[in-house]
Write an enzyme that holds these catalytic residues in place. Structure first.
Site, PDB file in Angstrom:
ATOM      1  CG  ASP A 120      -2.990  -3.418  -0.571  1.00 24.03           C
ATOM      2  OD1 ASP A 120      -3.686  -3.693   0.417  1.00 24.03           O
ATOM      3  OD2 ASP A 120      -2.872  -2.262  -1.013  1.00 24.03           O
ATOM      4  CB  VAL A 153       1.287 -13.567 -22.368  1.00 25.18           C
ATOM      5  CG1 VAL A 153       2.036 -13.313 -21.061  1.00 25.18           C
ATOM      6  CG2 VAL A 153       0.544 -12.325 -22.829  1.00 25.18           C
ATOM      7  CD  GLU A 154       7.592 -17.996 -21.053  1.00 28.93           C
ATOM      8  OE1 GLU A 154       7.656 -19.199 -20.704  1.00 28.93           O
ATOM      9  OE2 GLU A 154       7.820 -17.033 -20.301  1.00 28.93           O
ATOM     10  CG  LEU A 155       2.297 -19.860 -17.650  1.00 30.88           C
ATOM     11  CD1 LEU A 155       1.022 -19.039 -17.602  1.00 30.88           C
ATOM     12  CD2 LEU A 155       1.936 -21.337 -17.619  1.00 30.88           C
ATOM     13  CB  CYS A 205      -0.901   0.005   1.234  1.00 33.95           C
ATOM     14  SG  CYS A 205      -1.843   1.532   1.414  1.00 33.95           S
ATOM     15  CG  HIS A 259      -6.832  -1.301  -4.626  1.00 37.55           C
ATOM     16  ND1 HIS A 259      -5.649  -1.505  -3.971  1.00 37.55           N
ATOM     17  CD2 HIS A 259      -7.806  -1.737  -3.784  1.00 37.55           C
ATOM     18  CE1 HIS A 259      -5.895  -2.042  -2.783  1.00 37.55           C
ATOM     19  NE2 HIS A 259      -7.190  -2.187  -2.647  1.00 37.55           N
ATOM     20  CD  GLU A 260      -9.055   2.717  -7.492  1.00 40.29           C
ATOM     21  OE1 GLU A 260      -7.964   2.758  -6.896  1.00 40.29           O
ATOM     22  OE2 GLU A 260     -10.148   2.705  -6.896  1.00 40.29           O
TER      23      GLU A 260
END
Lengths: 131, 131, 131, 131, 131, 131, 131, 131, 131, 131
Positions: free
Chosen positions: J41, J56-58, J34, J75-76
């Site tokens: 968080d 996307v490579e995992l 946070c 958060h946003e």
């Protein structure tokens, strides 16, 4: 003095008539009688509506549903009648009544019927759906 | 001719009286009246028993539960009375009645009462439990 | 005299023919035979329809589903046939039959087929969907 | 050549007879006839046992359950009979048969019966329970 | 005249004092204040008891739980106090109070406390458990 | 010094104003008073919005919801008022407030109301829906 | 003689080619190898399609999925390949393959790909969706 | 270099040998071959144990379960063998292996077997149960 | 000033030391590092205890769990260590710590360890169990 | 040598670039700090996209999410940043990132943001939706 079952549906003034919004009631306590055998039937009702000028008063809805307790009523007919009565009492912009009837003969029946005020639907996209 | 609500519980002969085994009924369709207000009450009953000589006949159980429809009955009292009546009719080795009553005043009440034939319990480990 | 399995589907008059509304049956008790091996197959059927002039009578639906008990029937074919028979008997505005067949060879099969009365669909938005 | 319903329960040798361990079958595909009305009944069976010298062969169990398809059978009686037949065929140390019968008259019935080999139970704590 | 929050717990006479049976209340509507910050706390209470001579009257239980609304109360303390007050009012054979407190600081707390009448427990197997 | 209930909703600058995206709050801790009886009411609120220039600050939202604790408020009115206050404070592109009110008289009520900025909705497909 | 893994997908004639209807297979038993590490991968496949002239034969689908057991296959590639192979074998009006791959590195991957026959989609509303 | 399936179970020293505590593994990725048909079988294994001096190393458990991929194995036998191998490798105070095998012939099979070190069980209450 | 991760567990005086009662914490926010790879590990902890003279202070528990964020810790070891630290700080009558560790290598691990004050257990029935 | 947290997202070539199909990642292991209090968080992320040329490579996604562990992030803001970074690295046709953040102040927050390649959306029906 205790309440009595009643066909009179009371209403109160919609506090936000300028907005289309949705009120939903979940009513698991409904029973009537089978018109053929006289035996009890049970159902769980779900009522959703967009109020116009009047809202359904909660206690009077309880008494109204109670009024079916000693009446014979077919599944399809009583679900439509509840919609008709509620529409007549509150003149909503839209209303849906869904009755989940308990299993009979190994089969469960659900009846779902909807009313849309033609004027309201036309001002929208024609589907009358709120969401 | 249609059935009628009835306090008469019918039984049939236990097909396996030499074995302690368990029969359980799930009865979601129960309604009676509140003795104070006269308004409808609803409950979901679960009945479990170990038969001795007699088993509960299913249709007569349905009619028996129906017989409470127009009677005033407190939650605690009616749950015990159903157990008493079923025990009197079938003399089981053990029986449990559990009533889940629908929410009133924001609180849900469940009443669970059990009968154990003293003779049967003594021959076992004293707990009267089947499992 | 007990009921008999029957292909005859009985109907009753729709109590609200002026309204498009939905009736749904949940039928977990269905069995037929595999046409290749003769072994039992099981399915759980879901039937949803918008009635026009006639509604499906519940007991006759039970007898109709029972009539498949001793018949060989492929998953895809019998699901379509049930829809065809129900449409022929009731001439609905719309009807969907969905059969969830139990697992065979580690794979579960579900078949879902829909009938829409062309005239009814055209008067609406072309999709034939009620909701 | 397809299988046939059969009352013959086949077994195979327990691969770990020195250990008390539990085998459980979940059998959702069971149907027989109501001895009073001739109409179909459905049930979901759960079978749990501790093998001694013989284990239940899976395919023969399937054929055995199939053999009830055209037979009239009361709920309480057939559940006990399945236990009796399985015990006779495999002589287990312990076995439980639980039948969940589909709803009739608004009430669902479950029958649960247990066999414990007296010799086995005595060597343990008297309850015959594995866990 | 509307109800008022009240510490007075009312009771009624146990209709089946000869039998040990269980009454359970599910009370999702509870709020009090945090004694440190003055901010609201919420909890979901589950109350289970075996009545002796007196049963808890449902409406008075609702008012009693309401009486905490403006009081500061630590989780552990108030859960024990509710048990103490209910035991003092009804002198049960056994009672359990379980409070599920809403999440604070990412951690959810549940407090569960039990009272057993020493005399009652001694007449049984010493565990005080009903089931 | 502890927080105080407050009608002041604080905001912070939207970090991604160029993108239409959705923020949803799940608020299970809400209570107010029934304007008729003075007794407590409880609700679970769900708030979803598309921010424009300002986002709702989480702690001030908590204090705002707390501010209803001692106020009388009808279900339909307070749900609309929460939407009005949040819209006034943050001027979102779209916002929905849904209140699930706890059961009263055996019936559960849910109120769902939505605001759409007319300018925002027009630039899209007219439905104002994000997904 | 036992079955063998096979890339040959067998089909049978669609019994209702005049109707657009949906067949769905739930296939929880799939395993292949990771092309980088050689270690086993597991997936749960869901296959849904609208048949044209040919339907997928269930047993051959089982053998087809089995044929991946000893093959290296990337998540994204094998999901698309299964769709390609099924489309080539049955020429459906529409088909969707969804693979839920088990967790690797704390992350679960799902791949969902869809084929729509351009001719079929054009005759409908352009979305190719059945429901 | 990638891992290889291996029958070698590696262990590490129990960090708290003075305490009886429980370790549980949930292993949804298991496959072997049916010894009769050569077709793949799948199972979900649950392993619970109380370590003595040695704990099961997680990666070696994964390789051990992988080693069954190309082996024929009956349900009852392989579940017991996994228990035997894990007990031999770690000499636990107690261990349970539960295999949930996927449905075959409409029936799902679960095998659950338990090992208790006789010395450990004797020092406790004879049941060998931790909880 | 913000909080800091801390190994210091604070306590407060048990408000009901005369009663054996249970406090349970549900702690879904836990992370540490894998001692072998340095990569993050995650777990969901459940802590249940019967306090003696001291109770665990909630905020200090949060800081204590936070203190593992940058530490390497094996699953089995850290679960036991949390139990040891909490027992040292609060000297409870009984305490259980259960850690559900997130999936690694396709396998989920849960570790559950329990402390019972020998004096407390002896005064009871020897099992140390509250319920 | 162990992995390291990294902002570098690696990609691989889309094996089926001619088809619009969907890849979804379920990522329950995310933590950051946070920015106001420095306290941890936690969030559960769901990422769904339609690849164009690159997937996307995992493993690199796992390392990328790990890289937030010691960073302060609102958060946003962080939910939008993850979408921005993934879009920059893979140039997908469409991508949605949804972060379910753990409860703070009794309120749970979810942020959902979506990117649609304008060129891709235009070739479709304007909604950019795959299903």
């Amino acid at each position: 003095m205790p309440s009595q079952p009643s066909r009179e549906l009371e209403t109160f003034e919609n506090p936000s008539p300028d907005r289309d919004y949705e009120i939903a009631f979940d009513c698991p306590e409904f029973t009537c009688l089978c018109p053929l055998t006289g035996q009890p039937d049970f159902a769980h009702f779900h009522i959703t509506y967009v109020p116009d000028r009047q809202c359904v008063e909660l206690k009077s809805l309880k008494l109204y549903l109670w009024s079916y307790r000693d009446q014979g009523a077919f599944h399809e007919k009583v679900t439509n009648q509840i919609l008709d009565d509620l529409v007549a009492a509150t003149r909503p912009r839209m209303m849906e009544v869904r009755g989940e009837w308990f299993v009979r003969g190994g089969i469960t029946t659900e009846v779902r019927c909807t009313y849309i005020d033609p004027a309201w639907g036309r001002d929208r996209d024609g589907s009358g759906s709120v969401s």
